[in-house]
Design an enzyme around this catalytic site. Structure first.
Site, PDB file in Angstrom:
ATOM      1  N   GLU A 132     -66.244 -80.376 -56.136  1.00 48.41           N
ATOM      2  CA  GLU A 132     -66.484 -79.083 -55.673  1.00 48.41           C
ATOM      3  C   GLU A 132     -65.447 -78.221 -56.578  1.00 48.41           C
ATOM      4  O   GLU A 132     -65.952 -76.810 -56.742  1.00 48.41           O
ATOM      5  CB  GLU A 132     -66.291 -78.859 -54.183  1.00 48.41           C
ATOM      6  N   ASP A 158     -67.432 -75.444 -52.963  1.00 50.40           N
ATOM      7  CA  ASP A 158     -67.966 -76.163 -51.655  1.00 50.40           C
ATOM      8  C   ASP A 158     -69.240 -74.789 -51.258  1.00 50.40           C
ATOM      9  O   ASP A 158     -70.324 -75.170 -51.025  1.00 50.40           O
ATOM     10  CB  ASP A 158     -67.203 -75.994 -50.580  1.00 50.40           C
TER      11      ASP A 158
END
EC number: 3.1.26.3
Length: 250
Positions: A139, A67
């Site tokens: 992610e 992320d």
């Protein structure tokens, strides 16, 4: 116990199939892993962990890393692509590009949906769970690439999959719960009702499963690290299933 020739053959065959599957997955991702275990961790849901293994062996820690790597790389891309944009404009573009739905779209384009490793949750729950964690898995894969190949490899992956999206016309950011509520009102339905189905995980790292209900429609479920996040995923699932337009915010 000594393996019989037949068992040895089956073991070799199974290993070969696993190697072929890994190679095909790496080809779709565009990165050959020096440590294939990182990729496997990146696509493993906590439900697939065997007894005694830590939650950290699932995709969640890699998702956290990925992320932030994604945010850094996309921020750099935006900074250079839009030299006349102010901080507010860049922040809005960043939020749109790194939202869960955008990550899920990238994962879908790479065919990652069927690669996610889940535990035995049943066919119906399996399909819902795969869709709800698809953005997280994307992610996590970025995090795995970063650990395996460094910043350059992760940046290459992000640029390959986000550059075209970055130059597409921006869509207005909208909360999927708002989109669903407005759609329900337009159909003469009451306000969607959200209910907590399950809470799992330790107190410091909970996972919520939430369902959204509307009369005449099958419930839709979402999973997230907070009730609100899970509610937004559930709303997004129902929006996608019912073909509702306008849900763009992660």
């Amino acid at each position: 116990m000594t393996k019989t020739p037949a068992k040895k053959k089956r073991a070799r065959s199974s290993k070969a199939k696993g190697t072929d599957a890994n190679a095909a997955l790496e080809a779709r991702i565009g990165h050959s892993f020096a440590d294939p275990n990182l990729l496997m961790q990146g696509i493993t849901h906590v439900s697939a962990l065997k007894s005694g293994r830590k939650r950290g062996d699932s995709y969640q820690r890699l998702e956290f890393l990925g992320d932030h790597v994604l945010g850094l790389v996309v921020s750099d891309m935006l900074y250079h692509a839009f030299p006349n944009a102010d901080e507010g404009e860049l922040s809005k573009r960043l939020a749109e590009l790194v939202r869960k739905e955008s990550c899920a779209d990238v994962a879908k384009s790479l065919g990652l949906l069927d690669d996610i490793k889940l535990g035995s949750v049943g066919p119906s729950a399996d399909a819902r769970l795969r869709k709800s964690v698809l953005g997280d898995i994307c992610e996590a894969v970025i995090g795995a690439i970063f650990l395996d190949g460094g910043h350059a490899a992760a940046a290459e992956f992000v640029k390959r999959n986000w550059t075209e999206r970055m130059h597409k016309p921006r869509r207005p950011l909208r909360d999927p719960k708002t989109v669903l509520q407005e759609w329900a009102q337009g159909k003469g339905l009451p306000t969607p009702v959200y209910r907590e189905v399950e809470r799992t995980g330790p107190h410091h790292d909970p996972q919520f499963r939430v369902a959204v209900d509307l009369p005449g429609l099958a419930p839709a479920e979402g999973i997230g690290g907070s009730k609100r996040a899970a509610e937004k995923v559930a709303a997004s699932v129902m929006i996608e299933r019912e073909g509702v337009g306008g849900g763009n915010d992660g």
